[in-house]
Design an enzyme around this catalytic site. Structure first.
Site, PDB file in Angstrom:
ATOM      1  CG  ASP A  44      -1.993  -1.027   1.146  1.00  0.00           C
ATOM      2  OD1 ASP A  44      -1.901  -1.748   0.018  1.00  0.00           O
ATOM      3  OD2 ASP A  44      -2.728  -1.227   2.266  1.00  0.00           O
TER       4      ASP A  44
ATOM      5  CG  ASP B 208     -12.585  -2.423  -0.035  1.00  0.00           C
ATOM      6  OD1 ASP B 208     -12.018  -3.472  -0.201  1.00  0.00           O
ATOM      7  OD2 ASP B 208     -12.361  -1.488  -0.799  1.00  0.00           O
TER       8      ASP B 208
END
Length: 232
Positions: free
Chosen positions: A8, A128
């Site tokens: 990330d 998500d």
């Protein structure tokens, strides 16, 4: 089951967030070094996320280009892909596939155009959620949609890969909520990748028992809780 390291990017650095909150970022240094480390340890697919783009505060496109030039293995890219132009940019990087979240939830028409552009093999959708409560826009906005209903919609549109992340557990090393994962697995007949909270080899065994095709690994790798060489 495929083990997929996640890198990330936030502000040009490799980071991990706690429960998806940007202010909790733990910095792990150069994202290129992280990507090459996981490649050398045996990964055969990497998951790259541009958190700045997902949060609407810039992008990490130069860092992603640098990583793409150095990788010998396939990679997928997510974070803030909310237009055909951004999708094409990611595909032009050489990404094995693009990962789309917010658009997949909020704009079915644009999702259809993205599927037409990329095809189901080069487009994965990010589911998500906090448990089964769906979140979008860099995990900052909860929407009144059922995760299980979304999966039915996506299957009907021709989607073939879903990445489910439990935001409640992401970056916590607390382990997976396998009861929720089992519900997602039952609702999704195609390729399923799961992340969010993996903290031990036992979590990976739980996913294998549910016939999950892939596991996203982040903090567990950085902190040495899971080894690609031993678990692979």
């Amino acid at each position: 089951m495929k083990l997929i390291p996640a890198v990330d990017l936030l502000g040009g650095k490799a980071v991990r967030l706690y429960e998806g909150r940007p202010e909790t970022a733990t910095v792990y240094g150069d994202p290129l070094e992280a990507a090459l480390r996981w490649q050398e340890e045996g990964a055969d697919l990497l998951h790259l996320v541009d958190l700045d783009r997902a949060l609407g505060q810039g992008d990490n496109r130069e860092a992603l280009r640098t990583i793409a030039r150095h990788l010998r293995i396939p990679f997928q890219v997510g974070g803030g892909i909310r237009s055909l132009e951004t999708l094409q940019e990611v595909l032009d990087l050489g990404a094995h596939r693009a990962v789309v979240g917010t658009v997949a939830v909020k704009d079915p028409g644009l999702l259809e155009r993205m599927l037409a552009l990329a095809g189901p093999k080069r487009l994965a959708l990010a589911l998500d959620a906090r448990g089964l409560r769906v979140v979008v826009s860099g995990w900052q906005e909860e929407v009144p949609l059922s995760a299980l209903d979304l999966l039915g919609r996506w299957a009907g549109m021709g989607v073939r890969t879903v990445i489910y992340t439990d935001v409640r557990r992401d970056g916590t090393l607390k382990g997976l909520d396998l009861e929720v994962v089992a519900q997602v697995r039952a609702a999704w007949p195609h390729e399923l990748i799961v992340g969010g909270g993996i903290g031990s080899p036992e979590d990976l065994e739980g996913l294998k028992a549910l016939w999950v095709e892939g596991a996203l690994l982040g903090k567990a790798l950085y902190e040495g809780r899971v080894s690609l060489r031993r678990a692979g």
